[in-house]
Design a protein around this motif. Structure first.
Motif, short mmCIF file in Angstrom:
data_model
loop_
_atom_site.label_atom_id
_atom_site.label_comp_id
_atom_site.label_asym_id
_atom_site.label_seq_id
_atom_site.Cartn_x
_atom_site.Cartn_y
_atom_site.Cartn_z
N TYR A 199 0.86 -1.19 0.00
CA TYR A 199 0.00 0.00 0.00
C TYR A 199 0.89 1.23 0.00
O TYR A 199 1.56 1.51 0.99
N ASP A 200 0.92 1.93 -1.14
CA ASP A 200 1.93 2.97 -1.28
C ASP A 200 1.53 3.93 -2.41
O ASP A 200 0.74 3.57 -3.27
N ASP A 201 2.09 5.12 -2.40
CA ASP A 201 1.87 6.04 -3.53
C ASP A 201 2.56 5.52 -4.79
O ASP A 201 2.20 5.89 -5.91
N ASP A 202 3.57 4.70 -4.58
CA ASP A 202 4.34 4.15 -5.70
C ASP A 202 3.61 2.97 -6.33
O ASP A 202 3.43 1.92 -5.70
N ILE A 203 3.19 3.11 -7.57
CA ILE A 203 2.42 2.04 -8.24
C ILE A 203 3.23 0.75 -8.34
O ILE A 203 2.68 -0.35 -8.31
N LYS A 245 4.84 -0.73 -6.22
CA LYS A 245 4.73 -1.58 -5.03
C LYS A 245 3.44 -2.40 -5.01
O LYS A 245 3.21 -3.20 -4.11
#
Ligand SMILES: *Cc1c(COP(=O)(O)O)cnc(C)c1O
Length: 423
Positions: free
Chosen positions: A288-292, A294
């Protein structure tokens, strides 16, 4: 042409050497614990069609639920869309799974449920920039036939053609009675030596190995050792789930809780192929992250198929009826009586029971291979007598639908006794 003749013209069967295999039996109808072939011969399905069918063939309650769903919403893509049947399955599982399980991911079969769990274990550490690439599994484990699942599986002739093409898996002995310490020590050594991401296991019963059983306390200990080193634990309940061991899940016997659970087989009462992998919040949060990048980039076209979900909901409802729980208890008691009766037989090495699962190991003069000559002799004997049993080498096991009658069960026992005399 008969069905069997047409079959041999076109079809390629699972786990089958077509040159030497006997012709398959064409089944035209099933009801309860019974199957009928194209010539009208009756068979008792004593292994619930590869462990999938607890409530009997052509079950009306599940069939009605499926029909209703098929005529409301048969399928919709799960990427960007959702639906009530999937949400209801999730809510229901949250009620009955170990309490730490918070997220569920749908797929199509036991192998994909395992594939997802292993990929998640590996990516969990990748996302945290920690180098952990080894998976721990038991000797003689079976986790499925896709690549990661196959890598985790330890039944060698299933996998020998693909050696050298697998993810890193190291094996530890199963903590069967008397070998617990060896198993604990092996796990500690493996964790010290390798960068371990996860430990996958069949809780309490190794199905494909021939219903090999071990105690919940030993599993709890192994899980504690993993936890001390932050190795993720994956309970593959594909076979054991939904009442087979006498409790809803085998993990219900164990004091430790796993990080992930794999479910399939009896999930839909043996009707529609479907599987689920469940996770803790902590596992989910690592993705779960702003970085796709991940995110978990895994999915199947039929993910969370609503019709499969409807079948799963109906199945879980049936499982928790008083009647079905009483059936499980009845079969368990009956197995214990049969175990007592035959375990001292001169041709029996050992017999064991857990829930509705029963297994007996028969003495043989030579080392019995998985699909060896004793196995074929036994299998043919059972089929001839109208009982579907698939021995593993010299091990004969029963895993009946829970609705099997006492009379049918007695016939299965009697046939096994006769088979033991015959070999
Ligand atoms: C059957 C089984 C699998 C594989 O499931 P499939 O639906 O055959 O792919 C995985 N794990 C266990 C423990 C199983 O018994």
């Amino acid at each position: 042409m008969t069905l069997t003749e047409k079959d041999s013209q076109y079809l390629w069967h699972p786990y089958t050497q077509h040159k030497t295999a006997q012709t398959p039996i064409a089944i035209s109808r099933g009801e309860g614990a019974l199957l009928w072939d194209e010539n009208g011969k009756e068979y008792i399905d004593a292994i619930a069609s590869w462990w999938v069918n607890p409530f009997g063939h052509s079950n009306r309650f599940i069939a009605d639920a499926i029909y209703k769903q098929l005529t409301t919403l048969e399928h919709v893509l799960f990427g960007g869309f959702t639906h009530e049947p999937a949400i209801k399955v999730a809510e229901k599982l949250m009620e009955i799974l170990p309490k730490n399980q918070q997220k569920i991911f749908f797929s199509d079969n036991g192998s994909t449920a395992v594939e997802v769990a292993i990929k998640v274990a590996l990516q969990f550490f990748f996302n945290k920039n920690e180098k952990r690439t080894t998976i721990i599994a038991f000797e003689n484990a079976f986790h499925g036939d896709t690549f990661a699942a196959m890598a985790a599986s330890g039944i060698s002739f299933y996998t020998q053609a693909f050696q050298g093409m697998f993810i890193d898996v190291v094996r530890i002995p199963v903590p069967v009675k008397g070998q617990e310490q060896e198993s604990f020590d092996a796990l500690r050594a493996v964790i010290q030596k390798h960068d371990c991401a996860g430990f996958i296991f069949e809780p309490l019963v190794q199905g494909a190995a021939g219903m090999v059983m071990y105690e919940p306390e030993a599993l709890a200990k192994l899980m504690q050792i993993c936890k001390e080193s932050n190795v993720l634990t994956i309970a593959d309940e594909v076979m054991t789930g939904f009442g087979k061991t006498g409790k809803t899940f085998a993990m219900d016997y164990v004091t430790e809780v796993p990080d992930m659970i794999c479910l399939s087989k009896a999930l839909t009462g043996g009707t529609i192929p479907m599987a689920i992998t469940t996770f803790t919040q902590e596992v989910f949060d690592a993705f779960y992250d702003d970085d796709i990048n991940k995110a978990l980039f895994h999915g199947h076209t039929f993910t969370a198929n609503p019709t499969g979900c409807a079948a799963a909901l109906a199945s879980i409802e049936l499982l928790h009826t008083e009647e079905m729980q009483a059936n499980i208890e009845r079969i368990h008691k009956s197995h214990l009586d049969f175990q007592k009766k035959i375990e001292n037989h001169s041709k029996v090495i050992t017999a064991r029971t857990l829930g509705v699962i029963f297994a007996v190991e028969i003495k043989s003069d030579s080392e019995e291979s998985y699909y060896g000559s004793m196995r074929t002799k036994l299998y043919n004997f059972f089929i001839d007598k109208g009982v579907v049993l698939r021995p593993v080498g010299n091990i004969v096991y029963i895993l009946p639908p829970y609705i099997m009658s006492d009379e049918q069960l007695q016939k299965v026992y009697k046939t096994i006794e006769d088979a033991i005399e015959m070999v």
